[in-house]
Each structure stands twice: as C-alpha cells, then as structure tokens.
Design a protein around this motif. Structure first.
Motif, short mmCIF file in Angstrom:
data_model
loop_
_atom_site.label_atom_id
_atom_site.label_comp_id
_atom_site.label_asym_id
_atom_site.label_seq_id
_atom_site.Cartn_x
_atom_site.Cartn_y
_atom_site.Cartn_z
N SER A 169 0.84 -1.21 0.00
CA SER A 169 0.00 0.00 0.00
C SER A 169 0.87 1.25 0.00
N LYS A 170 0.63 2.13 -0.97
CA LYS A 170 1.41 3.37 -1.08
C LYS A 170 0.80 4.50 -0.25
N ASP A 171 -0.54 4.49 -0.11
CA ASP A 171 -1.21 5.60 0.58
C ASP A 171 -0.98 5.56 2.10
N ARG B 163 1.32 2.05 9.89
CA ARG B 163 0.27 1.20 10.43
C ARG B 163 0.83 -0.21 10.55
N VAL B 164 0.47 -0.89 11.65
CA VAL B 164 0.84 -2.29 11.85
C VAL B 164 -0.45 -3.09 11.96
N VAL B 165 -0.53 -4.15 11.16
CA VAL B 165 -1.70 -5.02 11.17
C VAL B 165 -1.24 -6.41 11.58
N CYS B 166 -1.97 -7.00 12.51
CA CYS B 166 -1.66 -8.35 12.98
C CYS B 166 -2.80 -9.27 12.54
N ILE B 167 -2.44 -10.34 11.81
CA ILE B 167 -3.41 -11.30 11.33
C ILE B 167 -3.13 -12.65 11.98
#
Length: 176
Positions: free
Chosen positions: A23-25, A153-157
């Motif tokens: 993601s660039k945005d 942003r950090v996303v944990c899946i």
C-alpha cells in the motif's frame, strides 16, 4: 476466513498481507501469526494463549525488523519469563532460565508445563494482560520506527485459530 482444509485460507491471508504491505497511501507492516506454531490444537485454548502468542510474535517481528536475532534477544520473552518466575511456576525438571527461547515451544508441547503456565496466567490475569498489552504497544512502536519496516500502520493477522476445535463439550465455551 473459515473453510475446509486446503481451500486457500492461508493463501488469501498471504495475498492480503502483500496488498497491505504494498500500500502506497498508508505504509503498512503486516505480522501474520501462525497459531499452529504455538498452540496445541488438541487442547482447549484460552484468551491468555491468544494474548501470549500475539505479544510474543509482535516482539519477534519488531526484533527482526530492527536487524537483531529474536532467538537471542526478546523483550517480551524476557518479560514473560520474569512473570513466570515471579509467579513461582513449579519447575521440577528444568529451570525457567534453561528454557530461554524455547519457552513457547515447551508450552505448546508439554501439557504439564502448559497447565502450570495457564494456571499462573489465569490467577494473575489482569497483571498478565496489562504487561502483554504494554509489550504489544512497544512492539508496534518499534515496528513503526524500524528502518526495515517503514510503517505508519501495523496489522496483525491470526492464522489457524479457526482450526482449533473443542474435543469435549466441557471445553466448547472456552474455545469459542
């Protein structure tokens, strides 16, 4: 995602991770936690298991992104080991310090040790959760600041949690 084994759930997670990371945005760093590596899927799972594993994996990822070896250096593992030591976990065959980086595998593979740890975490639930939350917050901050991650942003899946099923009716509520 849920579905039968082999239907592509983990593949979808991998593709989702790539889209988010590309993601660039909003520069994003995705951490995929494979619970199969840390949880015995034939034993009932508890909220302390989920919190413990996520905190551990976020710390591992942050350490790697900082260019360090997570098997040699782990802020959360050290904090967790201190928590267990303070809880006076009965270690009849091995000391906690001897477990070192293998403590998470020992919890997964040794039902007796797992029960001791689970009891200690449950008895001190609020303290454990507060320390884990603090560690997760620090790990997210470390990931955002790490040169290799470049994330806002950090996303944990979590992967594999859907495969954990209660083997006994008594365990159904806690697993669900």
């Amino acid at each position: 995602f849920t579905g039968f084994p082999g239907t592509g759930k983990t593949t979808e997670i991998g593709q989702f991770k790539k889209r988010l990371n590309d993601s660039k945005d909003l520069p994003t760093h995705v951490v995929v936690v494979n619970f199969d590596d840390y949880i015995d899927k034939y034993a009932p799972i508890s909220i302390t298991d989920v919190v413990r594993v996520i905190a551990y994996c976020l710390d591992r990822e942050a350490t790697e992104m900082e260019g360090k070896d997570p098997d040699k250096q782990s802020t959360y593992r050290d904090r967790f080991m201190k928590f267990l030591s303070d809880a006076e976990i009965d270690m009849s065959k091995a000391s906690l310090s001897a477990l070192g980086s293998t403590v998470m595998l020992e919890i997964k593979n040794n039902p007796t040790f797992y029960r001791r740890v689970d009891k200690a975490l449950s008895q001190r639930f609020q303290q454990f959760v507060n320390e884990a939350r603090e560690s997760m917050t620090e790990s997210v901050s470390r990931l955002k600041n790490a040169q290799l991650a470049h994330a806002q942003r950090v996303v944990c899946i979590a992967d594999v949690l859907e495969k954990i099923a209660p083997l006994r009716d008594d365990d159904r509520d806690s697993v669900e």
